[in-house]
Write a protein that holds these residues in place. Structure first.
Motif, PDB file in Angstrom:
ATOM      1  N   VAL A 191      -7.284  -4.674   4.593  1.00 41.99           N
ATOM      2  CA  VAL A 191      -8.032  -3.507   5.093  1.00 41.99           C
ATOM      3  C   VAL A 191      -7.109  -2.430   5.669  1.00 41.99           C
ATOM      4  O   VAL A 191      -7.583  -1.435   6.207  1.00 41.99           O
ATOM      5  N   ALA A 192      -5.790  -2.635   5.547  1.00 39.51           N
ATOM      6  CA  ALA A 192      -4.847  -1.695   6.151  1.00 39.51           C
ATOM      7  C   ALA A 192      -4.996  -0.293   5.571  1.00 39.51           C
ATOM      8  O   ALA A 192      -4.964   0.709   6.297  1.00 39.51           O
ATOM      9  N   ARG A 193      -5.159  -0.207   4.254  1.00 38.57           N
ATOM     10  CA  ARG A 193      -5.313   1.114   3.633  1.00 38.57           C
ATOM     11  C   ARG A 193      -6.632   1.754   4.051  1.00 38.57           C
ATOM     12  O   ARG A 193      -6.711   2.961   4.286  1.00 38.57           O
ATOM     13  N   GLN A 194      -7.669   0.943   4.140  1.00 36.90           N
ATOM     14  CA  GLN A 194      -8.980   1.441   4.552  1.00 36.90           C
ATOM     15  C   GLN A 194      -8.939   1.974   5.989  1.00 36.90           C
ATOM     16  O   GLN A 194      -9.513   3.023   6.288  1.00 36.90           O
ATOM     17  N   ARG A 195      -8.250   1.247   6.880  1.00 39.45           N
ATOM     18  CA  ARG A 195      -8.139   1.700   8.278  1.00 39.45           C
ATOM     19  C   ARG A 195      -7.256   2.937   8.370  1.00 39.45           C
ATOM     20  O   ARG A 195      -7.524   3.838   9.164  1.00 39.45           O
ATOM     21  N   GLY A 196      -6.205   2.958   7.567  1.00 39.68           N
ATOM     22  CA  GLY A 196      -5.368   4.145   7.419  1.00 39.68           C
ATOM     23  C   GLY A 196      -4.886   4.758   8.715  1.00 39.68           C
ATOM     24  O   GLY A 196      -4.499   4.073   9.661  1.00 39.68           O
ATOM     25  N   MET A 197      -4.911   6.103   8.761  1.00 34.80           N
ATOM     26  CA  MET A 197      -4.371   6.830   9.891  1.00 34.80           C
ATOM     27  C   MET A 197      -5.202   6.647  11.156  1.00 34.80           C
ATOM     28  O   MET A 197      -4.690   6.791  12.277  1.00 34.80           O
ATOM     29  N   THR A 198      -6.474   6.309  10.994  1.00 35.66           N
ATOM     30  CA  THR A 198      -7.330   6.102  12.169  1.00 35.66           C
ATOM     31  C   THR A 198      -6.745   5.031  13.076  1.00 35.66           C
ATOM     32  O   THR A 198      -6.728   5.167  14.308  1.00 35.66           O
ATOM     33  N   SER A 199      -6.252   3.959  12.477  1.00 32.79           N
ATOM     34  CA  SER A 199      -5.670   2.867  13.250  1.00 32.79           C
ATOM     35  C   SER A 199      -4.487   3.348  14.084  1.00 32.79           C
ATOM     36  O   SER A 199      -4.326   2.949  15.243  1.00 32.79           O
ATOM     37  N   TRP A 200      -3.672   4.228  13.514  1.00 28.68           N
ATOM     38  CA  TRP A 200      -2.480   4.682  14.230  1.00 28.68           C
ATOM     39  C   TRP A 200      -2.803   5.734  15.283  1.00 28.68           C
ATOM     40  O   TRP A 200      -2.084   5.861  16.286  1.00 28.68           O
ATOM     41  N   ARG A 201      -3.880   6.478  15.095  1.00 26.13           N
ATOM     42  CA  ARG A 201      -4.337   7.361  16.178  1.00 26.13           C
ATOM     43  C   ARG A 201      -4.818   6.532  17.363  1.00 26.13           C
ATOM     44  O   ARG A 201      -4.610   6.909  18.527  1.00 26.13           O
ATOM     45  N   GLU A 202      -5.463   5.404  17.066  1.00 26.93           N
ATOM     46  CA  GLU A 202      -5.893   4.499  18.134  1.00 26.93           C
ATOM     47  C   GLU A 202      -4.677   3.913  18.857  1.00 26.93           C
ATOM     48  O   GLU A 202      -4.681   3.766  20.084  1.00 26.93           O
ATOM     49  N   HIS A 203      -3.634   3.579  18.092  1.00 30.88           N
ATOM     50  CA  HIS A 203      -2.400   3.088  18.699  1.00 30.88           C
ATOM     51  C   HIS A 203      -1.815   4.137  19.648  1.00 30.88           C
ATOM     52  O   HIS A 203      -1.356   3.806  20.753  1.00 30.88           O
ATOM     53  N   ALA A 204      -1.807   5.390  19.219  1.00 32.73           N
ATOM     54  CA  ALA A 204      -1.238   6.467  20.042  1.00 32.73           C
ATOM     55  C   ALA A 204      -2.011   6.611  21.349  1.00 32.73           C
ATOM     56  O   ALA A 204      -1.413   6.781  22.425  1.00 32.73           O
ATOM     57  N   ALA A 205      -3.337   6.532  21.261  1.00 30.28           N
ATOM     58  CA  ALA A 205      -4.157   6.625  22.471  1.00 30.28           C
ATOM     59  C   ALA A 205      -3.904   5.436  23.394  1.00 30.28           C
ATOM     60  O   ALA A 205      -3.875   5.579  24.637  1.00 30.28           O
ATOM     61  N   LEU A 206      -3.713   4.274  22.812  1.00 35.88           N
ATOM     62  CA  LEU A 206      -3.407   3.077  23.596  1.00 35.88           C
ATOM     63  C   LEU A 206      -2.097   3.248  24.354  1.00 35.88           C
ATOM     64  O   LEU A 206      -2.009   2.930  25.553  1.00 35.88           O
ATOM     65  N   ILE A 207      -1.092   3.758  23.662  1.00 35.52           N
ATOM     66  CA  ILE A 207       0.218   3.949  24.290  1.00 35.52           C
ATOM     67  C   ILE A 207       0.114   4.964  25.429  1.00 35.52           C
ATOM     68  O   ILE A 207       0.740   4.804  26.485  1.00 35.52           O
ATOM     69  N   ASP A 208      -0.681   6.004  25.243  1.00 36.60           N
ATOM     70  CA  ASP A 208      -0.893   6.989  26.308  1.00 36.60           C
ATOM     71  C   ASP A 208      -1.457   6.317  27.552  1.00 36.60           C
ATOM     72  O   ASP A 208      -1.033   6.605  28.684  1.00 36.60           O
TER      73      ASP A 208
END
Length: 243
Positions: A174-191
């Motif tokens: 599902v990595a392709r399906q999650r795509g960039m959304t997953s990494w925006r969530e990562h960025a918010a988590l790091i913040d």
């Protein structure tokens, strides 16, 4: 007297050939090079890994006990096809562990730790943009492992590590399906971690892991629960005609 020396004094031994083969087969399964339900032929695996058939046979036996491989009498070994229920249960446990990891990471992460998280996030984002899914999945695992390490709770880190490889197996499709959304969530988590906001970090991680679980379950919804291997058709011995 030597008999009074504790067993903990033993020198750690290097990985055996069987352990190395187990690791290699697991990686082939997790990366998707060996597909769920695929027939595992000992001779082919031995040739691929550059070993004899014996350590491959031993590895498949152990992997069967750990739920990575299914052994069918008279048919051989097959890559395990995770049931929807077992995947759902494991991803639910993963959510519990990583939500607490994120909360604790916000309390304990150093500036250097946050910097490393941002570097991983940048690498993962670049991988998604380049459609390098294997790299994105591997980087995702690194980032989640680092969050757990930054929690400062060694027991929590050990438990998370036990399920991490299987999580990566479930995440890959599902990595392709999650795509960039997953990494925006990562960025918010790091913040949130950088801000020291434990409750927000926990909330973001809970939502993040739930999104991955929901994506996996959605993909599996239309699939058969467990395709059975095809029966082996045995040929009858040919008889010579009298003519």
């Amino acid at each position: 007297m030597l008999h009074s020396v504790q067993a903990g004094a033993k020198i750690p031994r290097p990985a055996t050939l069987r352990e190395s083969v187990i690791e290699a087969i697991q990686e082939l399964i997790v990366s998707g090079q060996l597909k769920p339900g695929q027939h595992l032929v000992e001779s082919e695996l031995a040739e691929l890994l550059g070993v004899s058939r014996q350590p491959v046979r031993e590895a498949l036996q152990q992997l069967s006990g750990e739920g990575w491989v299914d052994l069918h009498p008279g048919q051989g070994a097959f890559v395990h096809v995770p049931t929807v229920e077992e995947a759902d249960q494991l991803l639910a446990v993963r959510a519990l562990l990583e939500t607490e990891s994120a909360r604790l990471a916000a309390q304990h992460a150093s500036e250097e730790g946050v910097k490393r998280l941002r570097e991983l996030c940048a690498r993962g984002t670049a991988a998604v943009e380049a459609d390098e899914i294997d790299t994105a999945v591997a980087t995702n695992s690194e980032l989640h492992a680092l969050v757990t390490a930054l929690s400062g709770n060694k027991v929590l880190a050990e438990l998370a590590a036990q399920v991490a490889r299987r999580v990566r197996w479930y995440h890959t499709p599902v990595a392709r399906q999650r795509g960039m959304t997953s990494w925006r969530e990562h960025a918010a988590l790091i913040d949130a971690i950088e801000a020291g906001d434990g409750e927000r970090a926990a909330h973001i991680m809970r939502e993040h892991t739930e999104h991955t679980r929901a994506s996996y379950m959605e993909q599996r919804a239309g699939e058969p629960v467990e395709p059975l291997p095809k029966p082996v058709r045995r040929r009858r011995p040919r008889t010579l005609s009298a003519g």
